[in-house]
Design an enzyme around this catalytic site. Structure first.
Site, short mmCIF file in Angstrom:
data_model
loop_
_atom_site.label_atom_id
_atom_site.label_comp_id
_atom_site.label_asym_id
_atom_site.label_seq_id
_atom_site.Cartn_x
_atom_site.Cartn_y
_atom_site.Cartn_z
N ARG A 96 0.81 -1.22 0.00
CA ARG A 96 0.00 0.00 0.00
C ARG A 96 0.84 1.27 0.00
NH1 ARG A 96 -3.07 -3.83 1.94
NH2 ARG A 96 -1.11 -4.51 2.83
N THR A 97 1.81 1.34 0.93
CA THR A 97 2.54 2.59 1.11
C THR A 97 3.30 2.95 -0.16
OG1 THR A 97 2.76 2.01 3.44
CG2 THR A 97 4.17 3.77 2.63
N LYS A 132 26.38 -4.00 -1.60
CA LYS A 132 27.84 -3.84 -1.56
C LYS A 132 28.27 -3.03 -0.35
CE LYS A 132 27.66 -3.56 -6.60
NZ LYS A 132 27.84 -2.63 -7.73
N ARG A 156 11.61 4.07 3.01
CA ARG A 156 11.30 3.06 4.03
C ARG A 156 12.59 2.29 4.25
NH1 ARG A 156 6.20 -1.00 4.48
NH2 ARG A 156 5.32 1.00 5.12
N HIS A 168 5.98 5.48 11.54
CA HIS A 168 5.40 5.43 10.20
C HIS A 168 4.41 6.59 10.15
CE1 HIS A 168 3.85 4.04 6.52
NE2 HIS A 168 3.48 2.81 6.83
#
Ligand code: NCD
Length: 330
Positions: A57-58, A87, A109, A139
């Site tokens: 969703r986000t 890396k 995120r 959030h």
């Protein structure tokens, strides 16, 4: 943390004040009713959507929101596998690269604690950074859309509102952000129901104490009993954040503890008729499909509200950036 009044970064939900929230909610409604009026609001802007934790969703709603406003979007949904993170590159260095390539906005995120704030420091105030979920901490835009859903139900956030938050309150970042945000409203009373193995963390309870907010904690209790005890206006369900727990024994214990927390149709029917049921999704066994048809269930429209809320957030930031630029050139 600097308060958010449209600019620059969105890092924590406590940056938002009630008046700012009301403005964002009104803009979200305006965009929802006439999206074409805003289709050039971010024209010429480049938005980097960089995630190293799972999302449906986000990520989709941020991407769509930016595209609907006319921005160019680059999205990397699996940085941990497909970017130079493999890396050993830090998120700060990856962000520096996007700045060099002319990107304006960052939607991040990231699982590394504190990484989103560090990126915000590196890229500076003319490159807004939006926290789209930082580890197990916060959030904030989920909290904005949760509160927007409550506001759309009953525009008055200043009345007495009893919110029952249920589930893995230790590892769930949505309940943390929503608690910080709703603590801005003196009429809100919190009830935290969790297994004792996944309690709301002390820093948040300290915050509520410092701000004189009312709350109750119930551990290992049956959700039906807590519903009867507090007669909540809002039930905010959350899933067990099993992927954040490394110890297999603890994971199994939490899964077992959730059996008390299932919102069965019987329990849902005990709620007052005007109560609403929210869940940030994705769901686990705590939210059986049998209650999707319950007239109190709002989690699908809650998810839909997220698109307009995130669109409005971009629009507010952009408007503020333009205003500030005009002021600098005057
Ligand atoms: C939440 C998250 O990622 O914290 N999901 C979402 O953004 N809607 C909730 C969760 O994963 O449990």
């Amino acid at each position: 943390m600097e308060p958010f009044d449209g600019f620059p970064h969105v890092l924590q939900s406590q940056q938002f004040h009630p008046e700012t929230l009301e403005r964002i909610f009104l803009v979200a409604d305006a965009i929802r009713s006439a999206p074409e009026r805003f289709s050039n609001a971010l024209a010429g802007r480049k938005v980097a959507v960089l995630f190293n934790q799972p999302s449906s969703r986000t990520r989709a709603s941020f991407q769509l929101a930016a595209q609907n406003l006319g921005a160019t979007v680059y999205a990397e949904s699996n940085m941990a596998l497909f970017s130079s993170e493999v890396k050993g590159e830090t998120p700060e260095d990856t962000a520096r690269m996007f700045v060099e390539y002319g990107f304006d906005y960052f939607v991040l995120r990231l699982k590394q604690p504190g990484a989103i704030t560090r990126v915000a420091e590196v890229v500076g105030r003319d490159h807004p950074v939006i926290n789209a979920g930082g580890g197990i901490d916060q959030h904030p835009t989920q909290a904005l859309l949760d509160l927007n859903t409550i506001w759309r139900e009953n525009h008055d956030l200043n009345r007495r509102i009893v919110i029952l938050m249920v589930g893995d309150l230790e590892n769930g970042r949505t309940v943390r952000s929503l608690t910080y945000l709703m603590a801005k409203y003196p009429g809100v009373e919190f009830v935290f129901l969790s297994p004792s193995s996944a309690q709301m963390r002390q820093d948040l309870l300290d915050h509520l104490n410092e701000n004189g907010r009312q709350y109750a904690v119930r551990l290992d209790a049956c959700i039906g009993r807590v519903v009867v005890e507090f007669n909540p206006d809002i039930v905010y369900m959350t899933r067990a954040q099993l992927e954040t727990i490394d110890d297999p024994g603890k994971r199994a214990q939490l899964e077992g503890d959730y059996k008390n927390l299932i919102l069965t149709p019987d329990v849902a029917d005990q709620l007052k008729p005007e109560a609403i049921i929210l869940h940030p999704l994705p769901r686990g066994p705590e939210l059986p499909q049998e209650i999707d048809g319950n007239p109190r269930s709002r989690y699908f429209s809650q998810m839909g509200n997220g698109l307009w809320l995130r669109t409005a957030l971009f629009e507010r930031i952009e408007e503020t950036m333009k205003r500030l630029l005009i002021r600098i050139h005057d």
